[in-house]
Each structure stands twice: as structure tokens, then as C-alpha cells.
Design a protein around this motif. Structure first.
Motif, short mmCIF file in Angstrom:
data_model
loop_
_atom_site.label_atom_id
_atom_site.label_comp_id
_atom_site.label_asym_id
_atom_site.label_seq_id
_atom_site.Cartn_x
_atom_site.Cartn_y
_atom_site.Cartn_z
N ALA A 98 -2.51 4.18 -20.18
CA ALA A 98 -3.16 5.40 -20.67
C ALA A 98 -3.20 6.48 -19.59
O ALA A 98 -3.05 7.66 -19.88
CB ALA A 98 -4.57 5.08 -21.15
N LEU A 99 -3.40 6.07 -18.34
CA LEU A 99 -3.46 7.02 -17.24
C LEU A 99 -2.11 7.20 -16.54
O LEU A 99 -1.95 8.09 -15.71
CB LEU A 99 -4.50 6.57 -16.21
CG LEU A 99 -5.95 6.51 -16.70
CD1 LEU A 99 -6.84 5.95 -15.61
CD2 LEU A 99 -6.41 7.90 -17.13
N ASN A 100 -1.16 6.30 -16.84
CA ASN A 100 0.16 6.29 -16.22
C ASN A 100 0.04 6.22 -14.70
O ASN A 100 0.64 7.01 -13.96
CB ASN A 100 1.00 7.50 -16.64
CG ASN A 100 2.45 7.36 -16.23
OD1 ASN A 100 3.00 6.26 -16.22
ND2 ASN A 100 3.07 8.46 -15.85
N GLN A 101 -0.75 5.24 -14.25
CA GLN A 101 -0.91 5.03 -12.81
C GLN A 101 -1.42 3.62 -12.56
O GLN A 101 -1.96 2.97 -13.44
CB GLN A 101 -1.87 6.04 -12.19
CG GLN A 101 -3.32 5.83 -12.58
CD GLN A 101 -4.26 6.83 -11.91
OE1 GLN A 101 -3.82 7.83 -11.36
NE2 GLN A 101 -5.53 6.56 -11.95
N PHE A 102 -1.22 3.19 -11.33
CA PHE A 102 -1.82 1.93 -10.90
C PHE A 102 -3.20 2.25 -10.37
O PHE A 102 -3.39 3.20 -9.62
CB PHE A 102 -0.96 1.27 -9.81
CG PHE A 102 0.22 0.55 -10.37
CD1 PHE A 102 0.14 -0.81 -10.66
CD2 PHE A 102 1.40 1.20 -10.63
CE1 PHE A 102 1.23 -1.49 -11.19
CE2 PHE A 102 2.49 0.54 -11.16
CZ PHE A 102 2.41 -0.81 -11.44
N LYS A 103 -4.17 1.46 -10.77
CA LYS A 103 -5.53 1.65 -10.29
C LYS A 103 -6.23 0.33 -10.12
O LYS A 103 -5.81 -0.67 -10.57
CB LYS A 103 -6.33 2.58 -11.18
CG LYS A 103 -6.42 2.14 -12.62
CD LYS A 103 -7.20 3.13 -13.43
CE LYS A 103 -8.14 2.34 -14.30
NZ LYS A 103 -9.41 2.78 -14.52
N PHE A 144 3.71 5.54 -3.28
CA PHE A 144 5.01 6.02 -3.74
C PHE A 144 5.12 5.98 -5.27
O PHE A 144 5.50 6.97 -5.90
CB PHE A 144 6.12 5.16 -3.10
CG PHE A 144 7.49 5.52 -3.57
CD1 PHE A 144 8.15 6.63 -3.05
CD2 PHE A 144 8.13 4.76 -4.54
CE1 PHE A 144 9.42 6.97 -3.50
CE2 PHE A 144 9.39 5.10 -4.99
CZ PHE A 144 10.04 6.20 -4.47
N ILE A 145 4.78 4.84 -5.86
CA ILE A 145 4.91 4.68 -7.31
C ILE A 145 3.98 5.64 -8.05
O ILE A 145 4.39 6.30 -9.00
CB ILE A 145 4.64 3.21 -7.73
CG1 ILE A 145 5.73 2.29 -7.20
CG2 ILE A 145 4.51 3.09 -9.26
CD1 ILE A 145 7.11 2.51 -7.79
N ASN A 146 2.73 5.73 -7.62
CA ASN A 146 1.80 6.62 -8.31
C ASN A 146 2.22 8.08 -8.19
O ASN A 146 2.08 8.85 -9.14
CB ASN A 146 0.36 6.43 -7.82
CG ASN A 146 -0.33 5.29 -8.54
OD1 ASN A 146 0.11 4.84 -9.59
ND2 ASN A 146 -1.42 4.82 -7.98
N THR A 147 2.78 8.46 -7.06
CA THR A 147 3.28 9.82 -6.90
C THR A 147 4.46 10.07 -7.84
O THR A 147 4.52 11.11 -8.51
CB THR A 147 3.70 10.09 -5.44
OG1 THR A 147 2.54 9.94 -4.61
CG2 THR A 147 4.28 11.49 -5.27
N SER A 188 3.94 -7.08 -6.67
CA SER A 188 3.55 -6.57 -5.36
C SER A 188 2.20 -5.87 -5.43
O SER A 188 1.32 -6.09 -4.58
CB SER A 188 4.61 -5.61 -4.84
OG SER A 188 4.24 -5.10 -3.58
N LEU A 189 2.00 -5.04 -6.44
CA LEU A 189 0.76 -4.27 -6.52
C LEU A 189 -0.41 -5.11 -7.03
O LEU A 189 -1.56 -4.85 -6.67
CB LEU A 189 0.97 -3.02 -7.36
CG LEU A 189 1.98 -2.04 -6.75
CD1 LEU A 189 2.13 -0.80 -7.62
CD2 LEU A 189 1.60 -1.67 -5.33
N PHE A 228 0.83 -1.21 0.00
CA PHE A 228 0.00 0.00 0.00
C PHE A 228 0.86 1.26 0.00
O PHE A 228 0.53 2.25 -0.66
CB PHE A 228 -0.97 -0.01 1.18
CG PHE A 228 -2.03 -1.07 1.06
CD1 PHE A 228 -3.12 -0.89 0.22
CD2 PHE A 228 -1.91 -2.26 1.74
CE1 PHE A 228 -4.08 -1.87 0.08
CE2 PHE A 228 -2.87 -3.26 1.61
CZ PHE A 228 -3.96 -3.06 0.77
N ILE A 229 1.96 1.23 0.71
CA ILE A 229 2.89 2.35 0.69
C ILE A 229 3.59 2.42 -0.66
O ILE A 229 3.79 3.50 -1.22
CB ILE A 229 3.89 2.26 1.86
CG1 ILE A 229 3.14 2.37 3.18
CG2 ILE A 229 4.97 3.35 1.75
CD1 ILE A 229 3.97 2.11 4.41
#
Length: 58
Positions: free
Chosen positions: A53-58, A13-16, A42-43, A8-9
């Protein structure tokens, strides 16, 4: 770069980092010398997937 062990941390961190500093997960991994598969494993364990497309984990 040392990544957080807690998923979760790590997610936060990665999304930031992706939002503020990198255009893709591959770019972040190359710059930080970290294994993309390790991050994704891990995620994925907490049901998050990388959305290019969003350049994030969701």
C-alpha cells in the motif's frame, strides 16, 4: 543492476528507487533483473517488510 550487499544500504537504495522510479517492488525487480525473494530475505533479516500500500519497506 548490482544491488548493495549491506542490508541497511540496500534498504535505503530500494526505498529510494521505489519512491522515485517504480510503482511496485515487482516492477523494480523486473526492470533491474533482480530476484524479489533475495531482496525480501535480506531486508527481513533486519526486520523490514514490504508494504504494498505504501510501496516501501518499513
Amino acid at each position: 543492476m548490482t544491488l548493495p550487499k549491506d542490508p541497511f544500504i540496500l534498504l535505503s537504495f530500494i526505498n529510494t528507487e521505489l519512491r522515485d522510479n517504480y510503482d511496485s517492488l515487482d516492477e523494480l525487480c523486473a526492470a533491474a533483473s533482480v530476484d524479489r525473494a533475495e531482496i525480501e530475505k535480506s531486508l527481513t533479516s533486519i526486520n523490514y517488510r514490504y508494504d504494498e500500500a505504501l510501496n516501501q519497506f518499513k
